[in-house]
Motif scaffolding. Structure first.
Motif, mmCIF file in Angstrom:
data_model
loop_
_atom_site.group_PDB
_atom_site.id
_atom_site.type_symbol
_atom_site.label_atom_id
_atom_site.label_comp_id
_atom_site.label_asym_id
_atom_site.label_seq_id
_atom_site.Cartn_x
_atom_site.Cartn_y
_atom_site.Cartn_z
ATOM 1 N N LEU A 171 -12.096 -4.258 5.804
ATOM 2 C CA LEU A 171 -12.804 -4.317 4.527
ATOM 3 C C LEU A 171 -12.268 -3.189 3.648
ATOM 4 N N VAL A 172 -12.280 -3.405 2.350
ATOM 5 C CA VAL A 172 -11.778 -2.413 1.399
ATOM 6 C C VAL A 172 -12.931 -1.897 0.564
ATOM 7 N N LEU A 173 -13.121 -0.586 0.573
ATOM 8 C CA LEU A 173 -14.103 0.073 -0.286
ATOM 9 C C LEU A 173 -13.383 0.634 -1.505
ATOM 10 N N VAL A 174 -13.990 0.493 -2.675
ATOM 11 C CA VAL A 174 -13.389 0.996 -3.909
ATOM 12 C C VAL A 174 -14.442 1.755 -4.707
ATOM 13 N N ALA A 175 -14.075 2.945 -5.167
ATOM 14 C CA ALA A 175 -14.984 3.761 -5.972
ATOM 15 C C ALA A 175 -14.167 4.586 -6.951
ATOM 16 N N GLY A 176 -14.848 5.074 -7.994
ATOM 17 C CA GLY A 176 -14.174 5.931 -8.955
ATOM 18 C C GLY A 176 -14.495 5.558 -10.382
ATOM 19 N N PRO A 177 -14.181 6.440 -11.311
ATOM 20 C CA PRO A 177 -14.529 6.220 -12.718
ATOM 21 C C PRO A 177 -13.717 5.119 -13.383
ATOM 22 N N GLY A 178 -12.614 4.700 -12.764
ATOM 23 C CA GLY A 178 -11.754 3.711 -13.386
ATOM 24 C C GLY A 178 -12.157 2.272 -13.151
ATOM 25 N N ILE A 179 -13.287 2.045 -12.505
ATOM 26 C CA ILE A 179 -13.702 0.682 -12.191
ATOM 27 C C ILE A 179 -14.625 0.141 -13.280
ATOM 28 N N ALA A 180 -14.257 -1.006 -13.814
ATOM 29 C CA ALA A 180 -15.106 -1.703 -14.784
ATOM 30 C C ALA A 180 -15.682 -2.933 -14.094
ATOM 31 N N PRO A 181 -16.978 -3.194 -14.252
ATOM 32 C CA PRO A 181 -17.599 -4.340 -13.576
ATOM 33 C C PRO A 181 -16.879 -5.656 -13.802
ATOM 34 N N GLU A 182 -16.272 -5.826 -14.979
ATOM 35 C CA GLU A 182 -15.600 -7.095 -15.265
ATOM 36 C C GLU A 182 -14.354 -7.307 -14.410
ATOM 37 N N GLN A 183 -13.860 -6.224 -13.771
ATOM 38 C CA GLN A 183 -12.704 -6.378 -12.896
ATOM 39 C C GLN A 183 -13.027 -7.192 -11.648
ATOM 40 N N ALA A 184 -14.288 -7.238 -11.278
ATOM 41 C CA ALA A 184 -14.676 -7.929 -10.055
ATOM 42 C C ALA A 184 -14.271 -9.394 -10.069
ATOM 43 N N GLU A 185 -14.346 -10.026 -11.240
ATOM 44 C CA GLU A 185 -13.978 -11.434 -11.342
ATOM 45 C C GLU A 185 -12.502 -11.634 -11.013
ATOM 46 N N ALA A 186 -11.657 -10.728 -11.499
ATOM 47 C CA ALA A 186 -10.225 -10.817 -11.210
ATOM 48 C C ALA A 186 -9.956 -10.550 -9.741
ATOM 49 N N TRP A 187 -10.650 -9.570 -9.155
ATOM 50 C CA TRP A 187 -10.486 -9.291 -7.727
ATOM 51 C C TRP A 187 -10.831 -10.524 -6.894
ATOM 52 N N LEU A 188 -11.927 -11.166 -7.249
ATOM 53 C CA LEU A 188 -12.384 -12.334 -6.500
ATOM 54 C C LEU A 188 -11.399 -13.495 -6.643
ATOM 55 N N ALA A 189 -10.922 -13.720 -7.849
ATOM 56 C CA ALA A 189 -10.004 -14.832 -8.089
ATOM 57 C C ALA A 189 -8.668 -14.640 -7.388
ATOM 58 N N ALA A 190 -8.236 -13.381 -7.257
ATOM 59 C CA ALA A 190 -6.917 -13.098 -6.686
ATOM 60 C C ALA A 190 -6.855 -13.323 -5.183
ATOM 61 N N GLY A 191 -8.008 -13.284 -4.509
ATOM 62 C CA GLY A 191 -8.003 -13.485 -3.055
ATOM 63 C C GLY A 191 -7.432 -12.305 -2.306
ATOM 64 N N PRO A 192 -6.910 -12.551 -1.087
ATOM 65 C CA PRO A 192 -6.764 -13.821 -0.365
ATOM 66 C C PRO A 192 -8.111 -14.501 -0.118
ATOM 67 N N HIS A 193 -8.075 -15.812 -0.020
ATOM 68 C CA HIS A 193 -9.287 -16.599 0.119
ATOM 69 C C HIS A 193 -9.505 -17.042 1.570
ATOM 70 N N PRO A 194 -10.768 -17.173 1.979
ATOM 71 C CA PRO A 194 -11.987 -17.010 1.181
ATOM 72 C C PRO A 194 -12.263 -15.536 0.905
ATOM 73 N N ALA A 195 -12.551 -15.228 -0.329
ATOM 74 C CA ALA A 195 -12.732 -13.835 -0.737
ATOM 75 C C ALA A 195 -14.184 -13.565 -1.098
ATOM 76 N N ALA A 196 -14.571 -12.297 -0.899
ATOM 77 C CA ALA A 196 -15.896 -11.845 -1.310
ATOM 78 C C ALA A 196 -15.759 -10.487 -1.961
ATOM 79 N N VAL A 197 -16.538 -10.258 -3.008
ATOM 80 C CA VAL A 197 -16.606 -8.959 -3.666
ATOM 81 C C VAL A 197 -18.075 -8.594 -3.813
#
Length: 269
Positions: free
Chosen positions: A229-255
């Motif tokens: 599993l990958v944990l991500v934290a920091g000031p550079g994260i925008a909530p809208e990025q989650a959609e791109a992370w999910l779409a990029a996979g690999p699938h089946p993907a969860a965010v």
């Protein structure tokens, strides 16, 4: 451009762990190679296509790095553990000229990998040999757009790295738009991941940073099986990025967003 490995370089004995590191063709493509350590596959490199990443957790981290800046813009990246330098190769291919630093505790490994599997010309990569936490402490004033921590494997992980204090130190080395990505390999039940998620969440809260996101195989989060599993934290994260992370996979993907990450971690810890 493809880079041909030096045929005389194939294996080396690592003095730190006492294990043997070996490079061998992957049997899938002409320019694909496996790095094995102690007989176990640790990394994969495609010298002709460095953007090809076969390990799913590394693919997720690469997707996170893709969203750090506008495409092609250089990133300063610190890799704490890097195996066959798969991610540094990816960053150079997608963001040429990015200044990168690798910290590796196995003294012989970086030179062996770079000799057996040459880096692309123009790669700006500094190698530091030593313990990740000690090396980071020595980088006074250094700030990175991204820090990738890839040294964890369940309960065998070094305790001085798997703690809130170290995460706080890592977060302190980020730029104002930076992020920390942590690969966590775990056994069924995901209790180690849960502890790391909570430790990182505490460090982020203490630093006044946004909470912790989780990227993983959706099946893994449904069954709580063995995996990464990958944990991500920091000031550079925008909530809208989650959609791109999910779409990029690999699938089946969860965010999982910070609230979802903390809720699940508290249940499994």
């Amino acid at each position: 451009m493809a880079f041909t490995p030096a045929p005389r370089v194939r294996s080396v004995q690592l003095s730190g762990s006492g294990l043997a590191a070996r490079v061998s063709p992957d049997g899938l493509t002409e320019h694909g190679w496996w790095l094995e350590i102690g007989g176990l596959v640790q990394s994969h490199v495609d010298l002709a296509e460095p953007t090809t990443i076969r390990h799913e957790y590394l693919r997720r981290i690469a997707t996170v790095l893709d969203g750090c800046r506008a495409p092609g813009r250089p990133l300063s990246v610190l890799h704490l553990g890097a195996g066959a330098l798969t991610l540094p190769r990816y960053v150079q291919a997608t963001r040429p000229g990015s200044p990168q630093v690798v910290v590796e505790i196995e003294r012989e490994l970086p030179d062996f990998v770079a000799s057996a599997l040459p880096l692309a010309p123009g790669t700006d990569l500094e190698i530091v040999i030593g313990d990740a936490r000690e090396a980071l402490a020595g980088m006074t004033g250094a700030r990175f757009d991204a820090i990738v921590l890839d040294v964890f494997s369940g309960l065998d992980s070094p305790a001085h790295l798997a703690c809130t204090e170290f995460y706080a130190e890592a977060l302190d080395h980020l730029t104002e738009a930076g992020l920390l990505a942590v690969n966590v390999g775990d056994e069924p039940g995901l209790r180690f991941w849960a502890g790391q998620a909570l430790a990182l969440a505490e460090a982020a809260e203490q630093a006044g940073r946004p909470g912790v996101w989780t990227l993983a195989d959706a099946t893994l989060l449904e069954r709580f099986g063995e995996g990464n599993l990958v944990l991500v934290a920091g000031p550079g994260i925008a909530p809208e990025q989650a959609e791109a992370w999910l779409a990029a996979g690999p699938h089946p993907a969860a965010v999982l967003d910070p609230d979802e990450t903390e809720d699940l971690a508290e249940r499994l810890a």
